[in-house]
Write a protein that holds these residues in place. Structure first.
Motif, PDB file in Angstrom:
ATOM      1  N   GLN A 116       0.837  -1.201   0.000  1.00 22.72           N
ATOM      2  CA  GLN A 116       0.000   0.000   0.000  1.00 22.72           C
ATOM      3  C   GLN A 116       0.879   1.261   0.000  1.00 22.72           C
ATOM      4  OE1 GLN A 116      -3.634   0.335  -0.067  1.00 22.72           O
ATOM      5  NE2 GLN A 116      -2.840   2.355  -0.619  1.00 22.72           N
ATOM      6  N   GLN A 120      -8.079  -7.244  -5.047  1.00 21.86           N
ATOM      7  CA  GLN A 120      -7.232  -6.125  -4.605  1.00 21.86           C
ATOM      8  C   GLN A 120      -5.978  -6.047  -5.483  1.00 21.86           C
ATOM      9  OE1 GLN A 120      -7.492  -3.711  -1.694  1.00 21.86           O
ATOM     10  NE2 GLN A 120      -6.080  -2.982  -3.253  1.00 21.86           N
ATOM     11  N   TYR A 168      -4.428  -2.868  -7.618  1.00 19.72           N
ATOM     12  CA  TYR A 168      -3.052  -2.358  -7.481  1.00 19.72           C
ATOM     13  C   TYR A 168      -2.312  -2.440  -8.814  1.00 19.72           C
ATOM     14  CZ  TYR A 168      -3.067  -2.191  -2.322  1.00 19.72           C
ATOM     15  OH  TYR A 168      -3.306  -1.894  -1.014  1.00 19.72           O
TER      16      TYR A 168
END
Lengths: 291, 424
Positions: B165, B226, B230
């Motif tokens: 992240q 996810q 990304y």
């Protein structure tokens, strides 16, 4: 007479045998493989019927894109090489100075390996350091990411292949133009045919056999287009330049989908036959007429 | 006159006899780029010195990340003229030959040479199939590496984050400073797939990563979803000419000071060394943020095909490449590390030394992109599906998930993995 027949059979036989094995037997072999379940590394000869063909036509997204790409590629490539080839051949035939020099210049791309010219074109198309990018910058045109764009990648490949093969059609047309008797042209001129009319009514019909030959060869080349695509984009980005022949190679040799690869090969072969079979008949007719 | 003829014939027979006495060792590999070419040449020279009577015939086949060479190898095997040995990625790329009984089991060799004690267990699994060993590893590459230009990082006051992240959050800052955040060269699309693969490893962790490639979880899993998000973000921060470049040209963007980072296996280390860069001074190389403690393996190995000519030379080769000096010499040049864990670290660069330490204690996973983790047919289609996602930013997340799931279904991923019965 008998002796001559024996001699001619003796002379023809070796090539008949070689062509028979390496062309026709292999086509039959490929067709047989395409009807099996051989989608593994090891041969699996269990009969699958048309399963591989049905999969390709109904389910295989990649193959659908390949066919679409190939049918977009084909008319641009064929018309491009033929029109440019005729144009260049006409210029070369018009008694230009240093004709043999220019002839070499135009024919040279054909002598370069497709792999080499593919590498060169990749560099030309590079959007930051490439030759085209520099040219566009000088002309204040927006930079185009040729090979990295879904829109421009296929046109970029079409341009590169036209560049490569125009020399080929030029040589075919040059031979055709040289075959026109000067008397015919002089007679036409005396009758008042000049410029466009001379070409439209006399020259183009007289190089008809060159046109047919060039057309068939170019269609066949575009259906089997592999090398330059493999070197320049490997079918990417996202299948934008993928061709049946590229998929055939990947399916057969990388993914071990041997029967699927064979089925693709047979489809390419069938598409080629669509143009080649009429050619065989017309070519026969033209020769008879000329005789 | 007659004597002369007899003499000539005698000489000819003598020459033929000498030629046939020398056993021929024929090897196929795809190490043709800078760094890797020097590495294989060096090892073959050492092999020749140790076995001066063997005639070495090296057949490098360039291009296509090994695809072109595989086409050649498969043709040779089916034509009944296999080489003595050939380069193959351990894991699924090797399994395809082993499962078809095209490779000679070498379990005895592994035991008599004591290799089970010096190679990590996961590497042993990848070199074996259904209880038998079939290949010997020459090197270990780490796929989950990020390389960065130290000067740019110092100038912008950045340190490499530890979570994926934070890594994603850092990208806009680098772009705002006028640098390419991630250099990418995807003229061959495996590099794009690596971006996805290493991001998946960071988001999902090793266990889920394995389950995804076993077909036990699908792209509908939140971790994979996810990862897709990304992955799409990362692609917004790559160089615009990525499609024209190869992986090494992308590394070149770091050397020329245009790009800050690239996500690439540690063959990039070999590239940077060859470019004259000093590790940890000019460039840094660490695990992709979020994959610290995980070693995503890419292993080049050598098997002996069934029906290999002069097979003894093949066994000599396998024994030779497993030795400490051969593994050290090869990997020091190539940028990878030895597959043996008992090779002294002297002569390796600091990034290699760090990886050698990591290999001993990290969780070991295998790279799908490089043919180790998942069936080859699936990986090819999966890579292509990722490229479709890459070039269609308008696709909804659900459509991306659907595309990846369809790919796995069409290639029967779960069924193929289950049927093969291999360890993960």
């Amino acid at each position: 007479m008998k002796k001559r027949t024996a001699l001619s059979i003796g002379l023809i036989l070796p090539s008949v045998i070689i062509v028979g094995i390496f062309v026709y037997a292999f086509i039959a072999w490929t067709f047989a493989v395409s009807l099996t379940n051989w989608n593994t590394l090891l041969p699996n000869w269990s009969f699958a019927g048309l399963k591989n063909y049905i999969y390709l036509f109904t389910q295989d997204m990649r193959f659908h894109m390949d066919l679409i790409n190939n049918f977009i590629f084909l008319p641009f490539f064929v018309l491009g090489t033929m029109i440019l080839g005729f144009f260049l051949a006409t210029l070369l035939n018009s008694g230009v100075k240093f004709e043999s020099f220019f002839r070499t210049v135009f024919l040279l791309p054909m002598a370069i390996s497709l792999v080499v010219s593919g590498v060169i074109w990749v560099w030309i198309y590079d959007p930051t350091n490439g030759a085209l990018a520099s040219l566009f910058q000088i002309l204040h045109l927006p930079a185009i990411n040729w090979l990295g764009s879904m829109t421009y990648a296929l046109p970029a490949i079409i341009i590169a292949t036209i560049w490569q093969y125009t020399g080929f059609t030029t040589s075919i047309y040059l031979a055709g133009l040289r075959g026109i008797p000067q008397e015919v042209l002089e007679a036409a001129r005396l009758d008042g045919a000049h410029g466009f009319r001379l070409y439209w009514n006399i020259v183009i019909p007289m190089v008809q056999s060159s046109t047919v030959t060039a057309f068939v060869l170019m269609v066949q080349l575009s259906l089997q287009m592999f090398d330059i695509v493999w070197v320049m984009t490997q079918g990417g980005p996202a299948f934008a330049t993928d061709m049946p022949a590229v998929y055939m190679f990947i399916a057969g040799f990388k993914q071990n989908f041997v029967a699927r690869g064979a089925a693709i090969a047979m489809i390419i072969f069938a598409l080629t036959l669509i143009v080649v079979i009429p050619y065989i008949f017309t070519a026969g007719r033209i020769t008879e007429e000329e005789a | 006159m007659k004597k002369r003829v007899i003499l000539l014939v005698g000489l000819l027979i003598g020459a033929l006899a000498v030629m046939s006495v020398a056993a021929t060792f024929s090897i196929y590999d795809w190490w043709t780029a800078g760094g890797e070419k020097q590495a294989i040449t060096k090892v073959l020279d050492m092999f020749q010195q140790q076995y001066p009577d063997i005639k070495i015939v090296q057949n490098p086949v360039a291009g296509g990340a090994g695809v072109n060479m595989q086409a050649v190898i498969k043709s040779l095997i089916f034509a009944g003229v296999p080489p003595t040995t050939f380069q193959v990625h351990a894991g699924w790329e090797m399994y395809q030959y082993a499962s078809a009984n095209l490779l000679q089991p070498i379990t005895n060799l592994w035991q008599s040479e004591g290799w089970t004690k010096v190679f990590p267990e996961r590497i042993q699994q990848l070199c074996s199939y259904q209880g038998q060993f079939y290949a010997v590893p020459m090197d270990v590459h780490r796929a989950n590496m990020v390389w960065y230009n130290k000067a740019i990082f110092d100038k912008l006051g950045l340190t490499m984050p530890t979570t994926i992240q934070d890594f994603i959050n850092m990208l806009p800052k680098i772009k705002a400073a006028g640098y390419i955040p991630i250099a990418l060269g995807d003229s061959a699309n495996w590099t794009t797939a690596m971006l996805f693969e290493e991001t998946l490893l960071a988001v999902a962790g090793p266990q889920k990563y394995n389950e995804y490639f076993e077909g036990k979880i699908t792209a509908s899993d939140p971790a994979v979803q996810q990862t897709i998000q990304y992955f799409r973000t990362e692609l917004q921060y790559v160089n615009p000419n990525h499609a024209s470049l190869t992986w090494d040209q992308a590394c070149g963007l770091l050397v020329s000071g245009q790009a800050a980072m690239t996500i690439m296996g540690d063959w990039a280390n070999g590239y940077f060394m060859a470019a004259g860069w000093t590790p940890n001074v000019d460039y840094g190389g660490v695990a992709v943020p979020g994959t610290e403690g995980i070693y995503n393996l890419v292993i080049d190995s050598f098997p002996i095909p069934v029906g290999a000519p002069d097979v003894q030379t093949g066994y000599d080769w396998l024994k030779f490449i497993a030795t400490v000096p051969a593994q050290a010499a090869f990997n020091q040049i190539k940028g990878s590390i030895p597959a043996r864990i008992d090779v002294p670290t002297t002569g390796f660069n600091p990034i290699q030394v760090a990886n050698m330490e990591a290999l001993k204690k990290d969780v070991l996973t295998a790279s799908a992109v490089h043919g180790s983790e998942a069936p080859v047919a699936f990986v090819t289609d999966w890579e292509n599906a990722l490229t479709v996602i890459q070039y269609h930013p308008e696709m909804s997340l659900a459509a991306c998930v659907n595309l990846l799931n369809t790919t796995a279904q069409q290639d029967n991923l779960a069924g193929t993995v289950a049927a093969a019965g291999v360890n993960y």
